[in-house]
Design a protein around this motif. Structure first.
Motif, PDB file in Angstrom:
ATOM      1  N   PHE A  98      41.654  49.894  63.278  1.00  0.00           N
ATOM      2  CA  PHE A  98      41.669  49.051  62.087  1.00  0.00           C
ATOM      3  C   PHE A  98      41.834  47.553  62.341  1.00  0.00           C
ATOM      4  CE2 PHE A  98      46.281  50.138  62.329  1.00  0.00           C
ATOM      5  CZ  PHE A  98      46.845  48.872  62.225  1.00  0.00           C
ATOM      6  N   LEU A  99      42.101  47.150  63.578  1.00  0.00           N
ATOM      7  CA  LEU A  99      42.395  45.741  63.818  1.00  0.00           C
ATOM      8  C   LEU A  99      41.206  44.819  63.575  1.00  0.00           C
ATOM      9  CD1 LEU A  99      44.753  45.838  66.930  1.00  0.00           C
ATOM     10  CD2 LEU A  99      45.342  45.505  64.523  1.00  0.00           C
ATOM     11  N   LYS A 100      39.997  45.368  63.563  1.00  0.00           N
ATOM     12  CA  LYS A 100      38.817  44.558  63.263  1.00  0.00           C
ATOM     13  C   LYS A 100      38.389  44.695  61.803  1.00  0.00           C
ATOM     14  CE  LYS A 100      36.807  44.476  67.916  1.00  0.00           C
ATOM     15  NZ  LYS A 100      35.592  44.765  68.722  1.00  0.00           N
ATOM     16  N   GLN A 101      39.211  45.355  61.014  1.00  0.00           N
ATOM     17  CA  GLN A 101      38.882  45.605  59.618  1.00  0.00           C
ATOM     18  C   GLN A 101      39.568  44.595  58.698  1.00  0.00           C
ATOM     19  OE1 GLN A 101      36.809  48.256  58.360  1.00  0.00           O
ATOM     20  NE2 GLN A 101      36.253  48.124  60.502  1.00  0.00           N
ATOM     21  N   PRO A 102      39.023  44.408  57.488  1.00  0.00           N
ATOM     22  CA  PRO A 102      39.735  43.575  56.512  1.00  0.00           C
ATOM     23  C   PRO A 102      41.138  44.128  56.267  1.00  0.00           C
ATOM     24  CG  PRO A 102      37.503  44.052  55.766  1.00  0.00           C
ATOM     25  CD  PRO A 102      37.736  44.908  56.976  1.00  0.00           C
ATOM     26  N   LEU A 103      42.071  43.259  55.992  1.00  0.00           N
ATOM     27  CA  LEU A 103      43.464  43.590  55.684  1.00  0.00           C
ATOM     28  C   LEU A 103      44.235  44.120  56.893  1.00  0.00           C
ATOM     29  CD1 LEU A 103      43.090  45.301  52.168  1.00  0.00           C
ATOM     30  CD2 LEU A 103      43.541  42.900  52.685  1.00  0.00           C
ATOM     31  N   ALA A 104      43.680  43.975  58.095  1.00  0.00           N
ATOM     32  CA  ALA A 104      44.388  44.443  59.290  1.00  0.00           C
ATOM     33  C   ALA A 104      45.735  43.734  59.428  1.00  0.00           C
ATOM     34  CB  ALA A 104      43.538  44.211  60.531  1.00  0.00           C
ATOM     35  N   ASN A 105      45.746  42.411  59.196  1.00  0.00           N
ATOM     36  CA  ASN A 105      47.013  41.677  59.314  1.00  0.00           C
ATOM     37  C   ASN A 105      48.014  42.119  58.260  1.00  0.00           C
ATOM     38  OD1 ASN A 105      45.297  40.462  57.324  1.00  0.00           O
ATOM     39  ND2 ASN A 105      46.606  38.643  57.321  1.00  0.00           N
ATOM     40  N   LEU A 121      52.395  53.761  68.151  1.00  0.00           N
ATOM     41  CA  LEU A 121      51.660  54.093  69.369  1.00  0.00           C
ATOM     42  C   LEU A 121      50.353  53.318  69.393  1.00  0.00           C
ATOM     43  CD1 LEU A 121      53.642  56.593  69.230  1.00  0.00           C
ATOM     44  CD2 LEU A 121      51.854  57.865  70.403  1.00  0.00           C
ATOM     45  N   TYR A 122      50.034  52.770  70.551  1.00  0.00           N
ATOM     46  CA  TYR A 122      48.759  52.064  70.696  1.00  0.00           C
ATOM     47  C   TYR A 122      47.606  53.056  70.789  1.00  0.00           C
ATOM     48  CZ  TYR A 122      44.956  49.383  72.693  1.00  0.00           C
ATOM     49  OH  TYR A 122      43.720  48.813  72.919  1.00  0.00           O
ATOM     50  N   GLY A 123      46.499  52.695  70.201  1.00  0.00           N
ATOM     51  CA  GLY A 123      45.257  53.442  70.329  1.00  0.00           C
ATOM     52  C   GLY A 123      44.124  52.497  70.027  1.00  0.00           C
ATOM     53  N   SER A 124      42.924  52.825  70.478  1.00  0.00           N
ATOM     54  CA  SER A 124      41.785  51.945  70.228  1.00  0.00           C
ATOM     55  C   SER A 124      40.684  52.625  69.424  1.00  0.00           C
ATOM     56  CB  SER A 124      41.200  51.450  71.555  1.00  0.00           C
ATOM     57  OG  SER A 124      40.610  52.524  72.278  1.00  0.00           O
ATOM     58  N   PRO A 142      47.764  40.043  70.662  1.00  0.00           N
ATOM     59  CA  PRO A 142      48.079  38.903  69.777  1.00  0.00           C
ATOM     60  C   PRO A 142      48.286  39.321  68.329  1.00  0.00           C
ATOM     61  CG  PRO A 142      45.778  38.854  70.443  1.00  0.00           C
ATOM     62  CD  PRO A 142      46.444  39.876  71.302  1.00  0.00           C
ATOM     63  N   ALA A 143      47.638  40.398  67.898  1.00  0.00           N
ATOM     64  CA  ALA A 143      47.855  40.875  66.525  1.00  0.00           C
ATOM     65  C   ALA A 143      49.308  41.310  66.351  1.00  0.00           C
ATOM     66  CB  ALA A 143      46.907  42.026  66.213  1.00  0.00           C
ATOM     67  N   MET A 144      49.864  41.966  67.360  1.00  0.00           N
ATOM     68  CA  MET A 144      51.267  42.358  67.295  1.00  0.00           C
ATOM     69  C   MET A 144      52.179  41.139  67.319  1.00  0.00           C
ATOM     70  SD  MET A 144      51.634  45.895  69.534  1.00  0.00           S
ATOM     71  CE  MET A 144      50.552  45.489  70.927  1.00  0.00           C
ATOM     72  N   VAL A 145      51.839  40.177  68.168  1.00  0.00           N
ATOM     73  CA  VAL A 145      52.638  38.953  68.239  1.00  0.00           C
ATOM     74  C   VAL A 145      52.618  38.229  66.903  1.00  0.00           C
ATOM     75  CG1 VAL A 145      52.805  36.669  69.298  1.00  0.00           C
ATOM     76  CG2 VAL A 145      52.315  38.672  70.722  1.00  0.00           C
ATOM     77  N   ASP A 146      51.436  38.067  66.325  1.00  0.00           N
ATOM     78  CA  ASP A 146      51.307  37.359  65.048  1.00  0.00           C
ATOM     79  C   ASP A 146      52.062  38.058  63.922  1.00  0.00           C
ATOM     80  OD1 ASP A 146      49.727  35.530  66.330  1.00  0.00           O
ATOM     81  OD2 ASP A 146      47.820  36.247  65.514  1.00  0.00           O
ATOM     82  N   PHE A 197      38.925  38.017  61.161  1.00  0.00           N
ATOM     83  CA  PHE A 197      37.897  39.045  61.001  1.00  0.00           C
ATOM     84  C   PHE A 197      36.608  38.414  60.495  1.00  0.00           C
ATOM     85  CE2 PHE A 197      35.627  41.697  57.965  1.00  0.00           C
ATOM     86  CZ  PHE A 197      35.290  42.770  58.772  1.00  0.00           C
ATOM     87  N   VAL A 198      35.494  38.761  61.124  1.00  0.00           N
ATOM     88  CA  VAL A 198      34.183  38.326  60.665  1.00  0.00           C
ATOM     89  C   VAL A 198      33.315  39.554  60.521  1.00  0.00           C
ATOM     90  CG1 VAL A 198      32.145  36.951  61.155  1.00  0.00           C
ATOM     91  CG2 VAL A 198      34.402  36.111  61.827  1.00  0.00           C
ATOM     92  N   SER A 199      32.861  39.837  59.318  1.00  0.00           N
ATOM     93  CA  SER A 199      32.062  41.031  59.064  1.00  0.00           C
ATOM     94  C   SER A 199      30.593  40.743  59.235  1.00  0.00           C
ATOM     95  CB  SER A 199      32.315  41.543  57.647  1.00  0.00           C
ATOM     96  OG  SER A 199      31.392  42.572  57.343  1.00  0.00           O
ATOM     97  N   THR A 200      29.903  41.640  59.951  1.00  0.00           N
ATOM     98  CA  THR A 200      28.454  41.552  60.068  1.00  0.00           C
ATOM     99  C   THR A 200      27.824  42.766  59.417  1.00  0.00           C
ATOM    100  OG1 THR A 200      28.517  42.648  62.224  1.00  0.00           O
ATOM    101  CG2 THR A 200      28.595  40.246  62.218  1.00  0.00           C
ATOM    102  N   ALA A 201      28.552  43.332  58.452  1.00  0.00           N
ATOM    103  CA  ALA A 201      28.103  44.587  57.848  1.00  0.00           C
ATOM    104  C   ALA A 201      26.881  44.382  56.973  1.00  0.00           C
ATOM    105  CB  ALA A 201      29.219  45.185  56.996  1.00  0.00           C
ATOM    106  N   SER A 202      25.990  45.354  57.019  1.00  0.00           N
ATOM    107  CA  SER A 202      24.882  45.372  56.086  1.00  0.00           C
ATOM    108  C   SER A 202      25.336  46.085  54.828  1.00  0.00           C
ATOM    109  CB  SER A 202      23.698  46.124  56.700  1.00  0.00           C
ATOM    110  OG  SER A 202      24.053  47.477  56.911  1.00  0.00           O
ATOM    111  N   SER A 203      24.499  46.114  53.813  1.00  0.00           N
ATOM    112  CA  SER A 203      24.865  46.827  52.595  1.00  0.00           C
ATOM    113  C   SER A 203      25.095  48.285  52.920  1.00  0.00           C
ATOM    114  CB  SER A 203      23.737  46.696  51.562  1.00  0.00           C
ATOM    115  OG  SER A 203      22.533  47.230  52.071  1.00  0.00           O
ATOM    116  N   GLY A 204      26.156  48.852  52.393  1.00  0.00           N
ATOM    117  CA  GLY A 204      26.503  50.240  52.671  1.00  0.00           C
ATOM    118  C   GLY A 204      27.528  50.369  53.770  1.00  0.00           C
ATOM    119  N   GLY A 205      27.701  49.306  54.592  1.00  0.00           N
ATOM    120  CA  GLY A 205      28.782  49.312  55.578  1.00  0.00           C
ATOM    121  C   GLY A 205      28.500  50.077  56.849  1.00  0.00           C
ATOM    122  N   SER A 206      27.277  50.596  57.046  1.00  0.00           N
ATOM    123  CA  SER A 206      27.036  51.418  58.230  1.00  0.00           C
ATOM    124  C   SER A 206      27.110  50.597  59.504  1.00  0.00           C
ATOM    125  CB  SER A 206      25.673  52.111  58.116  1.00  0.00           C
ATOM    126  OG  SER A 206      24.633  51.171  57.985  1.00  0.00           O
TER     127      SER A 206
END
Length: 232
Positions: A98-105, A121-124, A142-146, A197-206
């Motif tokens: 989720f760290l690259k998703q909106p509202l991750a912070n 627990l860390y996971g990717s 850095p997300a954890m630090v922030d 976060f910068v989204s490059t999603a097309s319509s539908g989010g795929s």
């Protein structure tokens, strides 16, 4: 699970992109993301009953669907997941995908505000995307630090909690003298700054779903199932 030598259960909570267009694209089916499948509070009776089992709640309940989805919960499943984790010491949160998703912070800040940064627990969730493991780690620290994770909490997240939960034996060098002290010293490096976060999603989010590395093999949904036979 409760009878196993190290009783623990990884279980998906919160929504998944398989409940949207990505599900149709990858498997020809739409996953179940109505509340009874994604709300961690439906697990409470089992968590309380099986206190000897460690429950690891994937993605901390983060919302992976777009606002236009009928199953968009505006990240409130994070609140539900944190509520459960705060109430039961045998529950851990997990921070993959989720760290690259909106509202991750927002999710990370909620974990800290609830006093749960020491039970993560860390996971990717990018192990099936070559070359993405290190970039996600470089984003996570850095997300954890922030968010306000202490140094101790970061260490617990990256390895300490996994060692404890999975019963991993102490790291012993293979071969040679176990008391070696001549390993070269490593110079400390500055932590990278978290990028917005910068989204490059097309319509539908795929495109967004593929880019951010979701597991297209199997998700275990809270209180139910989601198996993708076409990908097995």
């Amino acid at each position: 699970v409760s009878k196993s030598s190290k009783p623990l259960l990884y279980i998906h909570v919160g929504t998944t992109p398989f409940c949207g267009p990505f599900g149709l694209i990858t498997s020809g089916m739409i996953g179940c993301c109505s509340r009874e499948y994604v709300d961690a509070r439906y697990l409470e009776i089992l968590i309380a009953q099986y206190s000897e089992v460690t429950f690891i709640l994937l993605h901390a309940g983060h919302d992976f669907l777009e606002e236009t989805s009928e199953y968009y919960y505006n990240n409130t499943m994070v609140d539900a997941t944190i509520q459960v984790a705060a109430a039961y010491p045998n529950v851990y949160l997990e921070m993959s995908a989720f760290l690259k998703q909106p509202l991750a912070n927002v999710t990370m800040n909620k974990i800290v505000d609830a006093g749960l940064m020491g039970r993560v627990l860390y996971g990717s969730d990018v192990n099936h995307f070559p070359g993405e493991m290190l970039p996600y780690l470089e984003l996570a620290v850095p997300a954890m630090v922030d968010a306000g994770f202490t140094e101790e909490a970061i260490c617990l997240t990256l390895n300490g909690n996994s060692i404890e939960v999975f019963g991993i034996p102490p790291d012993v060098p293979s071969g040679g003298d176990n008391n070696q002290t001549d390993a070269p010293e490593m110079e400390p490096t500055a932590l990278p700054t978290a990028q917005p976060f910068v989204s490059t999603a097309s319509s539908g989010g795929s495109v967004l779903a593929v880019k951010h590395g979701f597991n297209a093999v199997l998700f275990v949904l809270a209180a139910s199932y989601l198996i993708l036979p076409a990908l097995q």
